[in-house]
Design a protein around this motif. Structure first.
Motif, PDB file in Angstrom:
ATOM      1  N   ASP A  90       9.781  12.983  34.361  1.00 21.23           N
ATOM      2  CA  ASP A  90       9.194  11.673  34.101  1.00 21.23           C
ATOM      3  C   ASP A  90      10.160  10.869  33.240  1.00 21.23           C
ATOM      4  N   THR A  91      10.632   9.756  33.761  1.00 20.43           N
ATOM      5  CA  THR A  91      11.586   8.938  33.011  1.00 20.43           C
ATOM      6  C   THR A  91      10.979   8.365  31.744  1.00 20.43           C
ATOM      7  N   LEU A  92       9.650   8.320  31.659  1.00 19.32           N
ATOM      8  CA  LEU A  92       8.986   7.797  30.466  1.00 19.32           C
ATOM      9  C   LEU A  92       8.896   8.837  29.356  1.00 19.32           C
ATOM     10  N   CYS A  93       9.297  10.059  29.663  1.00 18.10           N
ATOM     11  CA  CYS A  93       9.273  11.130  28.655  1.00 18.10           C
ATOM     12  C   CYS A  93      10.693  11.630  28.438  1.00 18.10           C
ATOM     13  N   PRO A  94      11.422  11.074  27.468  1.00 20.23           N
ATOM     14  CA  PRO A  94      12.829  11.441  27.259  1.00 20.23           C
ATOM     15  C   PRO A  94      13.042  12.941  27.059  1.00 20.23           C
ATOM     16  N   GLU A  95      12.125  13.605  26.337  1.00 20.10           N
ATOM     17  CA  GLU A  95      12.283  15.034  26.085  1.00 20.10           C
ATOM     18  C   GLU A  95      12.228  15.825  27.390  1.00 20.10           C
ATOM     19  N   ALA A  96      11.288  15.454  28.273  1.00 22.25           N
ATOM     20  CA  ALA A  96      11.164  16.158  29.544  1.00 22.25           C
ATOM     21  C   ALA A  96      12.398  15.932  30.415  1.00 22.25           C
ATOM     22  N   LEU A  97      12.921  14.703  30.411  1.00 20.21           N
ATOM     23  CA  LEU A  97      14.117  14.405  31.185  1.00 20.21           C
ATOM     24  C   LEU A  97      15.303  15.196  30.655  1.00 20.21           C
ATOM     25  N   HIS A  98      15.440  15.274  29.345  1.00 20.83           N
ATOM     26  CA  HIS A  98      16.527  16.032  28.732  1.00 20.83           C
ATOM     27  C   HIS A  98      16.456  17.501  29.137  1.00 20.83           C
ATOM     28  N   ASP A  99      15.286  18.097  29.016  1.00 22.36           N
ATOM     29  CA  ASP A  99      15.125  19.518  29.328  1.00 22.36           C
ATOM     30  C   ASP A  99      15.379  19.792  30.806  1.00 22.36           C
ATOM     31  N   ALA A 100      14.888  18.906  31.667  1.00 26.01           N
ATOM     32  CA  ALA A 100      15.080  19.104  33.105  1.00 26.01           C
ATOM     33  C   ALA A 100      16.550  18.947  33.492  1.00 26.01           C
ATOM     34  N   ALA A 101      17.253  18.062  32.795  1.00 27.59           N
ATOM     35  CA  ALA A 101      18.671  17.863  33.086  1.00 27.59           C
ATOM     36  C   ALA A 101      19.484  19.106  32.751  1.00 27.59           C
ATOM     37  N   LEU A 102      19.123  19.790  31.666  1.00 29.51           N
ATOM     38  CA  LEU A 102      19.814  21.035  31.326  1.00 29.51           C
ATOM     39  C   LEU A 102      19.666  22.049  32.448  1.00 29.51           C
ATOM     40  N   ALA A 103      18.452  22.239  32.913  1.00 27.44           N
ATOM     41  CA  ALA A 103      18.203  23.203  33.987  1.00 27.44           C
ATOM     42  C   ALA A 103      18.876  22.770  35.281  1.00 27.44           C
ATOM     43  N   PHE A 104      18.915  21.482  35.537  1.00 23.70           N
ATOM     44  CA  PHE A 104      19.537  20.920  36.733  1.00 23.70           C
ATOM     45  C   PHE A 104      21.015  21.297  36.786  1.00 23.70           C
ATOM     46  N   VAL A 105      21.720  21.103  35.690  1.00 24.45           N
ATOM     47  CA  VAL A 105      23.158  21.408  35.630  1.00 24.45           C
ATOM     48  C   VAL A 105      23.397  22.904  35.787  1.00 24.45           C
ATOM     49  N   ALA A 106      22.563  23.705  35.147  1.00 22.81           N
ATOM     50  CA  ALA A 106      22.760  25.153  35.174  1.00 22.81           C
ATOM     51  C   ALA A 106      22.428  25.771  36.522  1.00 22.81           C
ATOM     52  N   ALA A 107      21.668  25.063  37.352  1.00 28.78           N
ATOM     53  CA  ALA A 107      21.146  25.651  38.585  1.00 28.78           C
ATOM     54  C   ALA A 107      22.164  25.716  39.713  1.00 28.78           C
ATOM     55  N   GLY A 108      23.285  25.039  39.579  1.00 31.99           N
ATOM     56  CA  GLY A 108      24.239  24.945  40.673  1.00 31.99           C
ATOM     57  C   GLY A 108      25.055  26.200  40.892  1.00 31.99           C
ATOM     58  N   PRO A 109      25.999  26.157  41.853  1.00 29.44           N
ATOM     59  CA  PRO A 109      26.764  27.343  42.258  1.00 29.44           C
ATOM     60  C   PRO A 109      27.999  27.629  41.417  1.00 29.44           C
ATOM     61  N   ALA A 110      28.236  26.853  40.376  1.00 27.21           N
ATOM     62  CA  ALA A 110      29.425  27.071  39.551  1.00 27.21           C
ATOM     63  C   ALA A 110      29.466  28.492  39.012  1.00 27.21           C
ATOM     64  N   PRO A 111      30.618  29.140  39.005  1.00 28.70           N
ATOM     65  CA  PRO A 111      30.702  30.494  38.448  1.00 28.70           C
ATOM     66  C   PRO A 111      30.476  30.525  36.940  1.00 28.70           C
TER      67      PRO A 111
END
Length: 633
Positions: free
Chosen positions: A556-577
């Motif tokens: 939810d863009t209206l909840c900065p904390e939720a966006l921050h937390d989801a962005a961390l998981a988003f970056v970590a979820a990819g195929p990078a070694p």
């Protein structure tokens, strides 16, 4: 008819100065003739007259016809000497030999075993660095075919420990290693630890005096030398809690001098270790100690030798304990792109260094007005003349006791933007470097040190360079802010590169929290770098981007904390070694480490981490990152 402009362009191309190039928007650019002449003259390829240009071309051809060191991949074919030279012999560093045979076309097949070899043919000897096909990789370090490891990145000076005296040190870094490992992480990437020389109030870790040596003010008190710091004047501090580089450095050097004076009471084994370090450092360490002592106004260069030994020992112990705790990589060093023109490395380099030129960058996403970094580097011809000796020595120094190295602006292995001293960034040109030779040496030293290689491949990126780096085992950097499709939408994690490190940000970008709030835009407006209309437009665009990110990560863009937390998981979820989480983002901080294009008007490199740490926030962020990577190791 050949014109003077044609002659000038021909000479520039022959010696490696690019006449034509493309900017970050893909627009073709051409370097002005006056700039070409200034750059060529600084490189000592005289270009003002037809006679000078012709002489420079002849000298260039002669100098490059007989390289002091050739490089090639294992098993590759090279051509040296005459086509009918007869049988030869390969000799390795230990003196062991194996036969060498010339093919019908005059070529020689390199050994399959990487190393520094000499090909002896009759009375001639040709030095050849034989490289593995690629650098030591995350899979080699972990034994996993498709590794998914993670770690954090730390600005060393920003960390805290009880006795750090105002500047983060090895003890504070060791504490971060323990925190990261406790959450399942395998790496801690550090800001540069290069020797700084004289530390001024407006200091940058990326403007070092000498990258071959360590900066002693980052060294924690050794357990076998106890003293009462109250006997010294306390380091200066600013009212707003920012780092006082000059004050803390003065305090720490006074403390180092006290420790040095107390060495007579140290155990015999400790004093013997210092003696061995001095002997191993040889003439290079002695020259560095004399130079740095003079710069810092110290009467005894022995203090510099002591400080280097203590720093080397201290950081080696941090790395040893990180490995012992189970971290696959432990510390990842940061290799700055250059050195200050009046520093120890420049003095040691002699005419191998660029003279009269500094490096920087044309306008890009980091700095819309371009940059002049004020640091120098080695010249490509100087490297060739010396058999790449400074580059090899630098790699060995930075890789020693490290599990990885991040090479700042790795695009410089192919080309560097050079600017005559005193000129603006728009008065520069790209200077080509021998990419394949440098990659061969990088791969060879990477395996010797079992050190992964990460290359900061951001900015104005030449076509094909990322693919070539990936082929040689160099990990690029995928950063959330730039991981976009052609239409500007954020790429889903599964489309991020498999040969890159994934990260939420870098020291040159706003933190996640700062980005969401447009802190970087607001600061530039406060500094007068943007007018109100441009600022309002940029803020509106940032709100749109935040909404795009929220949609991509499912928050939810209206909840900065939720966006921050989801962005961390988003970056970590990819195929990078390997994925790296900046400590600033793990802690949810707002302040940007460095705002490119500003010097005295923004507190670059001066923010410390909060005290006390918000441990619950940190613990949750590290666990979230680890979970998105697939759990602990």
């Amino acid at each position: 008819m050949t014109t003077a402009a044609d002659e000038l362009a021909g000479l520039a191309t022959a010696v490696g100065v690019m006449v034509d190039w493309h900017d970050i928007h893909g627009v073709a650019r051409r370097v002005e003739p006056d700039t070409l002449v200034a750059v060529l003259d600084a490189l000592e390829w005289r270009a003002a007259t037809t006679a000078q240009r012709a002489d420079s071309l002849r000298r260039c051809a002669a100098e490059r016809s007989q390289p002091r060191l050739r490089t090639a991949q294992a098993g590759a074919r090279i051509v040296v000497g005459s086509p009918d030279a007869g049988p030869g012999q390969w000799c390795d560093e230990a003196g062991d030999t194996e036969p060498a045979h010339q093919d019908v076309e005059g070529g020689w097949r390199c050994p399959q075993r990487p190393g520094y070899w000499t090909l002896r043919v009759g009375a001639q000897a040709h030095a050849v660095a034989v490289a593995p096909a690629r650098c030591f990789g995350v899979d080699d370090a972990t034994g996993a075919a498709t590794p998914r490891r993670w770690g954090a990145s730390l600005q060393v000076y920003a960390g805290r420990s009880p006795s750090d005296a105002g500047i983060g040190d090895s003890a504070g870094t060791a504490a971060w290693c323990r925190r990261v490992r406790a959450a399942g992480g395998d790496a801690l990437a550090l800001s540069p630890l290069h020797a700084a020389g004289r530390i001024e109030p407006l200091f940058s870790p990326y403007s070092p005096s000498d990258r071959r040596y360590l900066e002693p003010i980052y060294t924690a008190p050794p357990p076998w030398l106890q003293e009462d710091d109250a006997a010294l004047d306390a380091p200066a501090s600013t009212a707003d809690g920012l780092i006082d580089w000059a004050g803390a450095a003065a305090f720490k050097w006074a403390r180092l001098a006290r420790w040095h004076a107390a060495m007579h009471a140290a155990p015999d084994a400790i004093r013997d270790d210092l003696h061995r370090h001095r002997q191993a450092g040889g003439a290079d360490l002695e020259r560095f100690a004399i130079f740095n002592a003079a710069v810092l106004g110290q009467p005894d260069p022995a203090l510099q030798t002591f400080a280097q030994w203590l720093s080397t020992r201290s950081w080696s112990q941090v790395q040893h304990r990180a490995h012992a705790s189970g971290m696959a990589f432990g510390l990842i060093a940061d290799l700055a792109v250059g050195f200050v023109p009046d520093g120890a490395e420049a003095a040691a380099a002699g005419d191998t260094a660029l003279r009269g030129l500094v490096i920087g960058a044309p306008p890009d996403a980091f700095a819309p007005h371009g940059q002049v970094w004020g640091v120098s580097s080695y010249s490509p011809d100087g490297l060739r003349r010396t058999g790449f000796a400074p580059f090899i020595a630098l790699l060995r120094a930075v890789m020693r006791d490290r599990g990885g190295v991040r090479i700042d602006h790795i695009l410089g292995l192919q080309r560097l933007w050079v600017v005559p001293q005193g000129a603006g960034s728009d008065a520069g040109a790209y200077l080509r470097y021998p990419l394949e030779d440098l990659l061969n040496l990088l791969a060879l030293e990477s395996w010797r040190h079992r050190c992964i290689v990460i290359g900061e491949d951001l900015g104005v990126v030449p076509d094909g360079i990322r693919q070539r780096l990936a082929e040689r085992g160099v990990l690029g950097m995928d950063v959330l802010a730039f991981a976009r499709a052609a239409d500007g939408e954020f790429l889903p994690p599964n489309l991020w590169r498999t040969m890159a490190v994934a990260t939420t940000g870098t020291h040159d970008l706003p933190t996640l929290v700062g980005w969401q709030r447009g802190e970087d835009i607001a600061v530039r407006a406060q500094l007068g770098q943007e007018d109100p209309a441009a600022t309002a437009q940029a803020m509106e665009r940032r709100r749109e981007e935040a909404a795009q990110l929220a949609s991509a990560v499912g928050a939810d863009t209206l909840c900065p904390e939720a966006l921050h937390d989801a962005a961390l998981a988003f970056v970590a979820a990819g195929p990078a070694p390997l994925a790296l989480l900046p400590v600033e983002d793990a802690l949810g901080l707002r302040e940007q480490v460095n705002l490119p294009g500003t010097v005295a008007v923004y507190p670059n490199w001066r923010h410390r981490l909060p005290l006390p740490l918000p441990r619950r926030t940190l613990h949750a962020a590290l666990r979230r990152f680890a979970t998105a990577r697939g759990g602990e190791h």
